[in-house]
Scaffold this active site. Structure first.
Site, PDB file in Angstrom:
ATOM      1  N   HIS A   1       0.922  -1.222  -0.044  1.00  0.00           N
ATOM      2  CA  HIS A   1       0.239   0.090  -0.101  1.00  0.00           C
ATOM      3  C   HIS A   1       0.825   1.087   0.156  1.00  0.00           C
ATOM      4  O   HIS A   1       0.540   2.415   0.227  1.00  0.00           O
ATOM      5  CB  HIS A   1      -1.023   0.180   1.307  1.00  0.00           C
ATOM      6  CG  HIS A   1      -1.991  -0.848   1.212  1.00  0.00           C
ATOM      7  ND1 HIS A   1      -1.986  -2.366   1.194  1.00  0.00           N
ATOM      8  CD2 HIS A   1      -3.410  -0.716   0.898  1.00  0.00           C
ATOM      9  CE1 HIS A   1      -3.156  -3.030   1.269  1.00  0.00           C
ATOM     10  NE2 HIS A   1      -4.169  -2.062   0.880  1.00  0.00           N
TER      11      HIS A   1
ATOM     12  N   ASP B   1       0.637  -0.691  -7.659  1.00  0.00           N
ATOM     13  CA  ASP B   1       0.306  -0.622  -6.180  1.00  0.00           C
ATOM     14  C   ASP B   1      -1.130  -1.649  -6.325  1.00  0.00           C
ATOM     15  O   ASP B   1      -1.925  -1.652  -7.225  1.00  0.00           O
ATOM     16  CB  ASP B   1      -0.147   0.582  -5.692  1.00  0.00           C
ATOM     17  CG  ASP B   1      -0.185   0.314  -4.057  1.00  0.00           C
ATOM     18  OD1 ASP B   1      -1.258  -0.184  -3.479  1.00  0.00           O
ATOM     19  OD2 ASP B   1       0.685   0.934  -3.538  1.00  0.00           O
ATOM     20  N   GLY B   2      -1.253  -2.395  -5.373  1.00  0.00           N
ATOM     21  CA  GLY B   2      -2.277  -3.346  -5.049  1.00  0.00           C
ATOM     22  C   GLY B   2      -3.540  -2.833  -4.958  1.00  0.00           C
ATOM     23  O   GLY B   2      -4.744  -3.310  -5.115  1.00  0.00           O
ATOM     24  N   HIS B   3      -3.443  -1.521  -4.413  1.00  0.00           N
ATOM     25  CA  HIS B   3      -4.682  -0.733  -3.983  1.00  0.00           C
ATOM     26  C   HIS B   3      -4.639   0.618  -4.773  1.00  0.00           C
ATOM     27  O   HIS B   3      -3.801   1.392  -4.379  1.00  0.00           O
ATOM     28  CB  HIS B   3      -4.698  -0.672  -2.578  1.00  0.00           C
ATOM     29  CG  HIS B   3      -6.174  -0.361  -2.065  1.00  0.00           C
ATOM     30  ND1 HIS B   3      -6.889   0.834  -2.694  1.00  0.00           N
ATOM     31  CD2 HIS B   3      -7.128  -0.752  -0.964  1.00  0.00           C
ATOM     32  CE1 HIS B   3      -8.206   0.679  -2.003  1.00  0.00           C
ATOM     33  NE2 HIS B   3      -8.195  -0.129  -0.900  1.00  0.00           N
TER      34      HIS B   3
ATOM     35  N   HIS C   1     -11.685  -6.724  -5.410  1.00  0.00           N
ATOM     36  CA  HIS C   1     -12.055  -6.219  -4.179  1.00  0.00           C
ATOM     37  C   HIS C   1     -12.683  -4.875  -4.694  1.00  0.00           C
ATOM     38  O   HIS C   1     -12.326  -3.924  -5.248  1.00  0.00           O
ATOM     39  CB  HIS C   1     -10.676  -5.766  -3.731  1.00  0.00           C
ATOM     40  CG  HIS C   1     -10.744  -5.372  -2.251  1.00  0.00           C
ATOM     41  ND1 HIS C   1     -10.709  -3.756  -2.435  1.00  0.00           N
ATOM     42  CD2 HIS C   1     -10.786  -5.490  -1.109  1.00  0.00           C
ATOM     43  CE1 HIS C   1     -10.846  -3.297  -1.245  1.00  0.00           C
ATOM     44  NE2 HIS C   1     -10.647  -4.460  -0.269  1.00  0.00           N
TER      45      HIS C   1
ATOM     46  N   GLU D   1     -13.689  -9.016   0.235  1.00  0.00           N
ATOM     47  CA  GLU D   1     -14.535  -7.654   0.313  1.00  0.00           C
ATOM     48  C   GLU D   1     -14.886  -7.447  -1.283  1.00  0.00           C
ATOM     49  O   GLU D   1     -14.903  -6.144  -1.605  1.00  0.00           O
ATOM     50  CB  GLU D   1     -13.610  -6.636   1.012  1.00  0.00           C
ATOM     51  CG  GLU D   1     -13.193  -7.023   2.434  1.00  0.00           C
ATOM     52  CD  GLU D   1     -12.180  -6.012   2.983  1.00  0.00           C
ATOM     53  OE1 GLU D   1     -11.601  -5.218   2.204  1.00  0.00           O
ATOM     54  OE2 GLU D   1     -12.423  -5.947   4.021  1.00  0.00           O
TER      55      GLU D   1
ATOM     56  N   GLU E   1     -19.032  -2.645   1.976  1.00  0.00           N
ATOM     57  CA  GLU E   1     -18.172  -1.821   2.684  1.00  0.00           C
ATOM     58  C   GLU E   1     -18.440  -0.402   2.425  1.00  0.00           C
ATOM     59  O   GLU E   1     -18.686   0.233   1.196  1.00  0.00           O
ATOM     60  CB  GLU E   1     -16.788  -1.956   2.298  1.00  0.00           C
ATOM     61  CG  GLU E   1     -15.672  -1.266   3.252  1.00  0.00           C
ATOM     62  CD  GLU E   1     -14.356  -1.491   2.784  1.00  0.00           C
ATOM     63  OE1 GLU E   1     -13.618  -0.757   3.098  1.00  0.00           O
ATOM     64  OE2 GLU E   1     -14.118  -2.641   2.360  1.00  0.00           O
TER      65      GLU E   1
ATOM     66  N   CYS F   1     -16.390   2.171   2.653  1.00  0.00           N
ATOM     67  CA  CYS F   1     -15.546   2.745   1.839  1.00  0.00           C
ATOM     68  C   CYS F   1     -15.809   2.723   0.293  1.00  0.00           C
ATOM     69  O   CYS F   1     -15.561   3.425  -0.610  1.00  0.00           O
ATOM     70  CB  CYS F   1     -14.271   2.287   1.954  1.00  0.00           C
ATOM     71  SG  CYS F   1     -13.473   2.994   3.480  1.00  0.00           S
TER      72      CYS F   1
ATOM     73  N   CYS G   1     -10.068   2.224   7.843  1.00  0.00           N
ATOM     74  CA  CYS G   1     -10.287   3.035   6.659  1.00  0.00           C
ATOM     75  C   CYS G   1     -11.647   3.732   6.461  1.00  0.00           C
ATOM     76  O   CYS G   1     -11.426   4.947   5.970  1.00  0.00           O
ATOM     77  CB  CYS G   1     -10.056   2.393   5.462  1.00  0.00           C
ATOM     78  SG  CYS G   1     -11.004   0.587   5.492  1.00  0.00           S
ATOM     79  N   CYS G   2     -12.549   3.356   6.886  1.00  0.00           N
ATOM     80  CA  CYS G   2     -13.585   3.945   6.805  1.00  0.00           C
ATOM     81  C   CYS G   2     -14.135   5.120   7.671  1.00  0.00           C
ATOM     82  O   CYS G   2     -14.714   6.184   7.040  1.00  0.00           O
ATOM     83  CB  CYS G   2     -14.852   2.728   7.144  1.00  0.00           C
ATOM     84  SG  CYS G   2     -14.863   1.308   6.174  1.00  0.00           S
TER      85      CYS G   2
END
Length: 644
Positions: free
Chosen positions: A151, A201-203, A263, A315, A331, A333, A409-410
């Protein structure tokens, strides 16, 4: 591929969280901070709670959880080991963004002191070459060697967004200087050139952050790197690390994808960032692909609440029409990311369906994630919780909303969304203003011929009357109001208007005018596509833009939600309840509740097909807006109700 050469950035025409340059593909232009304000109603309450409770408590939680201490340790100002997840810095950055927009809404020197103190901690942790991510720094992780999970660029993206917010809302450059040093480091590190890393990046989120930093600074290299990250996805990079690429939205190239997968938050953040790239580079092919992906999501992978992500595993989005109510992940987010993507598509196209999406997601999928007090949150937002649900861990809604999470994160994501919410109300195009979302408040919009000043008076979404008072209007000013797709029978100044589009006032505007939009918010029943197996034979209650839910405490004694049925032929009723949950309209429906037959122990849960149905008795069912459930403690709840 339809692209154009990168054009030099023109000045931004709106300075909220997403501000396309004047040279971008954009049908609509956002308003600058302060041009629109909300001063009452549902959103007014939520904005007050965000300012007075959410943002202050969020800073306390970041201290308690160790996020801020990580930065101090990385800066050599404290001793210890890193705490929290590898992306702990991102929660600090999101809080900084929220606090900046909040300061822009109403300056407060004590809030600014907090912002600058946290900013100094972030700046002190930055490495001499611009690298910044405290947890990998403290844990001795070699840079960028595990980007599917580290991340590092995700944290950078949130820092860029926070820095832009701070620059636009406060006029301060401290965090922007940090962001520029980090962005310059990324430009020197990633890409196809000699000695550069070909990694993603993975996210996703760095794409959005880089584009906005380009818009703020005019540095074309940031836009080019964002474009590179978008084009590099789906080319085997994640798989090269031995990871399954679907989860990371890395199986198919972005411009070739036909739907969203993996995701959910990653997928919609990528869609939003890719849309930013498309509009700034003039890539109409990419923009068209993103529109198709969003439509596919809405048509087959989105809950009625606007919730996104049907699998707890990963998710993630499921297959088309895989939308279980009781196992929905949805989620908070993901709803926020869905709003961000829809907003960018709305700016690019001017299509009302994206404003409809923003409304659905904000009032249902997003708002359910926050308590009325503004200090407790849901990470996961299912559409059904059973009477005997077990509260086994922090993300289980049966546990109720919680003040923070190990993976937090939320909460700060909710804060920054509310702090910037007024920016979603309206847009402009030369001599016209478009109203997308309705809340009581004011707008002062600079048009080509002068300033258009409006005051909006409404009880929406609880009532459907929206009155727009014109306080000042230049010659030739025009006004358009969104008519939601559900609003059949809507009128503008007494004349019928088509749902799912914008209705334009067809007369010259002058000070003292009142424009009246009437939206029929009567309750209605909605059925899902029959391919949604999980809710086949069920209906949901909607009223205006609000999705409703049955909560156990509102039902008659003995009317267990697992056993109730709704009579779709009976009329729905309404009851104003100013004393309930801050003031709501309760919807009533007629139905039945089945008596549970006495079953010998060990007989099992199955019966012969065609057996006589259990005896039942009539009941009156009561529903409240879905976003308000669990404000009186966690309890059984359901959105989809079997028909009698």
């Amino acid at each position: 591929m339809t692209t154009t050469t990168h054009r030099p950035a023109g000045p931004t025409t709106g300075r909220g969280p997403a501000a396309p340059t004047t040279s971008a593909i954009a049908a609509l232009r956002p308003l600058p901070p302060g041009a629109a304000s909300i001063d009452g109603g549902l959103w007014g309450h939520r904005l007050r709670a965000n300012r007075e409770a959410s943002v202050p408590s969020g800073l306390e939680r970041l201290h308690e959880a160790g996020n801020l201490r990580n930065l101090e340790i990385a800066a050599g100002q404290a001793e210890g080991e890193a705490e929290g997840p590898v992306f702990a810095d991102s929660d600090v950055h999101k809080w900084l963004e929220a606090a900046a927009w909040e300061y822009g809404r109403e300056p407060d020197e004590r809030l600014l002191e907090d912002v600058l103190r946290v900013t100094r901690a972030v700046a002190a942790a930055q490495a001499p070459d611009g690298y910044l991510d405290s947890v990998p720094q403290l844990r001795g992780v070699e840079r960028y060697t595990d980007l599917p999970w580290s991340h590092e660029l995700y944290c950078a993206g949130h820092l860029f967004q926070a820095a832009v917010a701070q620059s636009r809302a406060t006029g301060r450059r401290e965090l922007l200087d940090v962001a520029v040093r980090l962005a310059d480091h990324l430009v020197a590190t990633f890409g196809d050139g000699d000695g550069k890393l070909r990694e993603v990046d993975g996210h996703p989120v760095v794409e959005m952050g880089l584009v906005e930093l380009y818009r703020e600074t005019g540095t074309a290299a940031y836009l080019e790197l964002a474009r590179w990250f978008v084009e590099a996805r789906g080319t085997g990079i994640i798989a090269g690390h031995g990871k399954a690429p679907t989860y990371f939205s890395d199986r198919v190239r972005v411009r070739e994808a036909t739907t969203v997968e993996g995701h959910a938050v990653r997928a919609v953040y990528l869609g939003a960032g890719a849309t930013d790239v498309a509009v700034e580079t003039g890539d109409t092919e990419l923009l068209a692909a993103l529109e198709r992906q969003y439509a596919a999501m809405v048509d087959a992978k989105q809950y009625i609440t606007g919730g996104l992500g049907s699998r707890w595993e990963g998710e993630a989005f499921g297959d088309p029409y895989e939308l279980p109510a009781d196992r929905a992940y949805a989620e908070t987010c993901a709803a926020i990311g869905g709003v961000q993507w829809a907003w960018r598509l709305l700016l690019a196209t001017g299509d009302a369906r994206y404003a409809d999406q923003i409304e659905r997601m904000l009032l249902n999928g997003f708002l359910a994630g926050l308590s009325l007090a503004g200090t407790e949150y849901f990470y996961v937002n299912p559409l059904q919780v059973r009477a005997d649900a077990h509260a086994d861990e922090e993300r289980t809604p049966a546990s109720g909303r919680l003040p923070w999470f190990g993976c937090a994160c939320c909460p700060p994501n909710v804060m920054r969304t509310l702090s910037s919410l007024e920016g979603y109300l309206a847009t402009t195009t030369g001599d016209a203003v478009q109203l997308h979302q309705y809340a009581p408040g004011t707008l002062a919009v600079a048009l080509d011929g002068g300033t258009l000043r409006l005051r909006v008076e409404t009880r929406y979404p609880h009532a459907g009357r929206v009155v727009v008072h014109v306080e000042e209007a230049p010659a030739g000013a025009r006004l358009a109001l969104r008519v939601p797709a559900w609003a059949h029978g809507a009128t503008l100044d007494g004349a019928s208007v088509a749902p799912g589009a914008y209705a334009t006032v067809d007369r010259a505007l002058a000070a003292g005018d009142a424009v009246v939009l009437e939206l029929p918010v009567a309750p209605r029943l909605t059925a899902a596509d029959p391919r949604v197996d999980a809710v086949r034979g069920c209906v949901a209650i909607e009223r205006g833009p609000l999705v409703y839910a049955l909560e156990q405490g509102d039902q008659e004694p003995g009317a267990v939600l697992d056993d109730v049925r709704l009579d779709p032929a009976a009329p729905l009723g309404e009851e104003e309840r100013p004393d309930l949950l801050g003031g709501v309209v309760v919807v009533t429906a007629r139905g039945t509740v089945a008596e549970r037959p006495a079953v010998p122990a060990g007989a099992g849960q199955y019966r012969p097909a065609g057996a006589a149905p259990a005896a039942s008795r009539p009941v009156t069912l009561r529903a409240i807006p879905y976003h308000l459930w669990a404000n009186r403690g966690p309890q059984a709840m359901r959105v989809w109700v079997p028909v009698a």
